[in-house]
Enzyme design. Structure first.
Site, PDB file in Angstrom:
ATOM      1  N   SER A  18       0.852  -1.198   0.000  1.00 58.45           N
ATOM      2  CA  SER A  18       0.000   0.000   0.000  1.00 58.45           C
ATOM      3  C   SER A  18       0.882   1.240   0.000  1.00 58.45           C
ATOM      4  O   SER A  18       1.701   1.422   0.914  1.00 58.45           O
ATOM      5  CB  SER A  18      -0.869   0.008   1.252  1.00 58.45           C
ATOM      6  OG  SER A  18      -1.313   1.337   1.501  1.00 58.45           O
ATOM      7  N   HIS A  43      -1.144  -1.288  -4.354  1.00 63.01           N
ATOM      8  CA  HIS A  43      -2.418  -0.943  -3.688  1.00 63.01           C
ATOM      9  C   HIS A  43      -2.432   0.555  -3.424  1.00 63.01           C
ATOM     10  O   HIS A  43      -1.543   1.091  -2.744  1.00 63.01           O
ATOM     11  CB  HIS A  43      -2.532  -1.722  -2.383  1.00 63.01           C
ATOM     12  CG  HIS A  43      -3.834  -1.571  -1.666  1.00 63.01           C
ATOM     13  ND1 HIS A  43      -4.964  -2.294  -1.988  1.00 63.01           N
ATOM     14  CD2 HIS A  43      -4.191  -0.756  -0.629  1.00 63.01           C
ATOM     15  CE1 HIS A  43      -5.957  -1.956  -1.170  1.00 63.01           C
ATOM     16  NE2 HIS A  43      -5.523  -1.031  -0.341  1.00 63.01           N
ATOM     17  N   ASP A  45      -4.397   3.668  -1.899  1.00 62.60           N
ATOM     18  CA  ASP A  45      -5.448   3.975  -0.919  1.00 62.60           C
ATOM     19  C   ASP A  45      -5.986   5.386  -1.111  1.00 62.60           C
ATOM     20  O   ASP A  45      -5.324   6.364  -0.766  1.00 62.60           O
ATOM     21  CB  ASP A  45      -4.888   3.827   0.502  1.00 62.60           C
ATOM     22  CG  ASP A  45      -4.854   2.379   0.944  1.00 62.60           C
ATOM     23  OD1 ASP A  45      -3.853   1.953   1.542  1.00 62.60           O
ATOM     24  OD2 ASP A  45      -5.843   1.661   0.680  1.00 62.60           O
ATOM     25  N   MET A  47      -8.549   8.219  -0.077  1.00 66.70           N
ATOM     26  CA  MET A  47      -9.318   8.585   1.119  1.00 66.70           C
ATOM     27  C   MET A  47      -9.859  10.006   0.963  1.00 66.70           C
ATOM     28  O   MET A  47      -9.161  10.891   0.467  1.00 66.70           O
ATOM     29  CB  MET A  47      -8.432   8.520   2.366  1.00 66.70           C
ATOM     30  CG  MET A  47      -7.850   7.143   2.609  1.00 66.70           C
ATOM     31  SD  MET A  47      -6.854   7.140   4.116  1.00 66.70           S
ATOM     32  CE  MET A  47      -6.242   5.454   4.059  1.00 66.70           C
ATOM     33  N   HIS A  76      -8.218   1.301  -3.990  1.00 67.52           N
ATOM     34  CA  HIS A  76      -9.134   1.095  -2.862  1.00 67.52           C
ATOM     35  C   HIS A  76      -9.810   2.414  -2.549  1.00 67.52           C
ATOM     36  O   HIS A  76      -9.164   3.341  -2.042  1.00 67.52           O
ATOM     37  CB  HIS A  76      -8.306   0.589  -1.673  1.00 67.52           C
ATOM     38  CG  HIS A  76      -9.097   0.371  -0.423  1.00 67.52           C
ATOM     39  ND1 HIS A  76      -8.479   0.160   0.793  1.00 67.52           N
ATOM     40  CD2 HIS A  76     -10.429   0.326  -0.172  1.00 67.52           C
ATOM     41  CE1 HIS A  76      -9.407  -0.014   1.728  1.00 67.52           C
ATOM     42  NE2 HIS A  76     -10.590   0.089   1.172  1.00 67.52           N
ATOM     43  N   MET A  78     -11.803   4.556  -0.423  1.00 67.53           N
ATOM     44  CA  MET A  78     -12.382   4.813   0.893  1.00 67.53           C
ATOM     45  C   MET A  78     -13.041   6.187   0.835  1.00 67.53           C
ATOM     46  O   MET A  78     -12.593   7.166   1.451  1.00 67.53           O
ATOM     47  CB  MET A  78     -11.299   4.749   1.987  1.00 67.53           C
ATOM     48  CG  MET A  78     -10.832   3.325   2.232  1.00 67.53           C
ATOM     49  SD  MET A  78      -9.276   3.203   3.142  1.00 67.53           S
ATOM     50  CE  MET A  78      -8.129   3.334   1.777  1.00 67.53           C
ATOM     51  N   MET A 147     -11.328  -5.623   5.393  1.00 63.12           N
ATOM     52  CA  MET A 147     -10.574  -4.648   6.208  1.00 63.12           C
ATOM     53  C   MET A 147     -10.289  -5.296   7.559  1.00 63.12           C
ATOM     54  O   MET A 147     -11.213  -5.628   8.307  1.00 63.12           O
ATOM     55  CB  MET A 147     -11.388  -3.370   6.402  1.00 63.12           C
ATOM     56  CG  MET A 147     -11.565  -2.535   5.140  1.00 63.12           C
ATOM     57  SD  MET A 147     -10.042  -2.161   4.282  1.00 63.12           S
ATOM     58  CE  MET A 147      -9.151  -1.257   5.553  1.00 63.12           C
ATOM     59  N   GLY A 152      -8.328   4.083   7.241  1.00 63.62           N
ATOM     60  CA  GLY A 152      -7.918   5.490   7.385  1.00 63.62           C
ATOM     61  C   GLY A 152      -6.440   5.652   7.631  1.00 63.62           C
ATOM     62  O   GLY A 152      -5.851   6.670   7.248  1.00 63.62           O
ATOM     63  N   PHE A 153      -5.831   4.627   8.261  1.00 62.94           N
ATOM     64  CA  PHE A 153      -4.426   4.808   8.631  1.00 62.94           C
ATOM     65  C   PHE A 153      -3.645   3.499   8.516  1.00 62.94           C
ATOM     66  O   PHE A 153      -4.193   2.416   8.741  1.00 62.94           O
ATOM     67  CB  PHE A 153      -4.318   5.328  10.082  1.00 62.94           C
ATOM     68  CG  PHE A 153      -5.041   6.623  10.294  1.00 62.94           C
ATOM     69  CD1 PHE A 153      -6.360   6.629  10.742  1.00 62.94           C
ATOM     70  CD2 PHE A 153      -4.423   7.840   9.988  1.00 62.94           C
ATOM     71  CE1 PHE A 153      -7.045   7.823  10.897  1.00 62.94           C
ATOM     72  CE2 PHE A 153      -5.100   9.037  10.147  1.00 62.94           C
ATOM     73  CZ  PHE A 153      -6.411   9.034  10.600  1.00 62.94           C
ATOM     74  N   GLY A 154      -2.373   3.635   8.169  1.00 62.29           N
ATOM     75  CA  GLY A 154      -1.498   2.468   8.182  1.00 62.29           C
ATOM     76  C   GLY A 154      -0.927   2.271   9.569  1.00 62.29           C
ATOM     77  O   GLY A 154      -1.191   3.046  10.497  1.00 62.29           O
ATOM     78  N   GLY A 155      -0.169   1.203   9.740  1.00 63.56           N
ATOM     79  CA  GLY A 155       0.541   0.968  10.990  1.00 63.56           C
ATOM     80  C   GLY A 155      -0.302   0.489  12.144  1.00 63.56           C
ATOM     81  O   GLY A 155       0.139   0.507  13.295  1.00 63.56           O
ATOM     82  N   ASP A 183      -6.594  -6.344   4.127  1.00 62.22           N
ATOM     83  CA  ASP A 183      -6.088  -4.972   4.117  1.00 62.22           C
ATOM     84  C   ASP A 183      -5.995  -4.400   5.530  1.00 62.22           C
ATOM     85  O   ASP A 183      -6.996  -4.078   6.145  1.00 62.22           O
ATOM     86  CB  ASP A 183      -7.029  -4.109   3.274  1.00 62.22           C
ATOM     87  CG  ASP A 183      -6.411  -2.766   2.948  1.00 62.22           C
ATOM     88  OD1 ASP A 183      -7.028  -1.998   2.198  1.00 62.22           O
ATOM     89  OD2 ASP A 183      -5.312  -2.485   3.448  1.00 62.22           O
ATOM     90  N   GLY A 184      -4.724  -4.374   6.024  1.00 61.32           N
ATOM     91  CA  GLY A 184      -4.532  -3.704   7.313  1.00 61.32           C
ATOM     92  C   GLY A 184      -3.872  -4.611   8.336  1.00 61.32           C
ATOM     93  O   GLY A 184      -4.436  -5.638   8.712  1.00 61.32           O
ATOM     94  N   GLY A 185      -2.672  -4.213   8.777  1.00 59.18           N
ATOM     95  CA  GLY A 185      -2.014  -4.941   9.863  1.00 59.18           C
ATOM     96  C   GLY A 185      -1.417  -6.266   9.464  1.00 59.18           C
ATOM     97  O   GLY A 185      -1.168  -7.127  10.311  1.00 59.18           O
ATOM     98  N   GLY A 205       1.421  -2.207   4.017  1.00 57.63           N
ATOM     99  CA  GLY A 205       2.061  -0.894   3.907  1.00 57.63           C
ATOM    100  C   GLY A 205       3.350  -0.905   4.727  1.00 57.63           C
ATOM    101  O   GLY A 205       4.462  -1.039   4.196  1.00 57.63           O
ATOM    102  N   SER A 206       3.157  -0.831   6.047  1.00 52.38           N
ATOM    103  CA  SER A 206       4.321  -0.744   6.942  1.00 52.38           C
ATOM    104  C   SER A 206       5.279  -1.922   6.748  1.00 52.38           C
ATOM    105  O   SER A 206       6.493  -1.748   6.711  1.00 52.38           O
ATOM    106  CB  SER A 206       3.871  -0.733   8.409  1.00 52.38           C
ATOM    107  OG  SER A 206       2.631  -0.106   8.529  1.00 52.38           O
TER     108      SER A 206
END
Ligand code: DX5
Ligand code: ZN
Length: 233
Positions: A18, A43, A45, A47, A76, A78, A147, A152-155, A183-185, A205-206
């Site tokens: 991402s 990916h 994102d 927003m 994606h 959002m 999700m 809304g946020f990475g990390g 998607d996420g974490g 992402g991270s």
């Protein structure tokens, strides 16, 4: 949109970094770097600061990124409302356009519109949303984006309750050519369990962008390889 970029269906594990975690001042070079380092999809994102409490970029940025992404641009959305912007993102060159089930009252129409524009249609589902609507949309989607964080946020940390949702979706999809994207974490520690539950596309992402830069992308490649190995272990 050239057919060569269109993703032919395979349930092999795909790593989709991402760019939310990339250098916002250097997106073109970052996209070239992660592709050169072995990612499968990019990916993107989007927003709007309304559907999610963060603001990134719109169709103009996607159009600017397109020449720097040789493979699949996985967009994606959002955003809410979403229908009014679909054509602009399709014209910008999105290969996959994913809209949120929660983004408006007419998701079936939104998915039809995405396909009518020549893109693959993705359905994103937030952590607090159930999957009872999905059986009525199986003929209209090419991807489900689960999700595993609040968007809304990475990390952020992956929300464990979503594992059961992934498995239930995998059973529901059976052998239909529909990707399950997480998607996420996503990390080395949960990649295997996510794939075992039924996922075939991992947004990260991270986990991908840590430790490197577009000028020094070796870490990107090492992170992508490690994630793929963990997922396929
Ligand atoms: C969050 C985005 C995710 C996020 C993933 O709203 O949709 O794609 O950027 O970032 P990590 O992998 O850092 O959780
Ligand atoms: Zn995303």
């Amino acid at each position: 949109m050239t057919l060569s970029r269109r993703p032919t269906f395979s349930r092999a594990v795909k790593i989709a970094p991402s760019i939310l975690a990339a250098d916002f001042a250097n997106f073109g070079a970052e996209c070239r770097a992660i592709e050169a380092q072995g990612c499968d999809w990019v990916h993107v994102d989007v927003m709007d600061g309304h559907f999610v409490p963060n603001l990134t970029f719109g169709p103009a940025m996607c159009a600017a990124l397109r020449p720097h992404i040789a493979g699949v641009m996985d967009v994606h959305l959002m955003i809410s409302p979403v229908d009014a912007y679909l054509e602009a993102f399709a014209k910008a060159g999105a290969d996959i356009l994913t809209a949120h089930l929660e983004s408006g009252p007419h998701i079936h129409r939104t998915l039809q519109a995405i396909r009518a524009l020549g893109c693959k249609a993705g359905l994103a589902i937030n952590p607090g949303t159930g999957i009872e609507a999905v059986p009525y949309l199986l003929d209209d989607i090419d991807l489900i984006c689960v999700m595993t964080v609040n968007p809304g946020f990475g990390g952020q940390k992956l929300i464990p309750s979503q594992m059961d949702k992934i498995a239930a979706l995998r059973a529901m999809i059976a052998d239909r050519p529909i990707h399950i994207e997480i998607d996420g974490g996503v990390t080395l520690d949960n990649a295997r369990a996510l794939v075992a539950a039924g996922a075939d596309a991992l947004v990260a992402g991270s986990s991908v962008f840590k430790g490197g830069t577009a000028d020094n992308p070796a870490a990107y490649g090492a992170n992508i390889r490690a994630l793929r190995q963990a997922a396929e272990a």
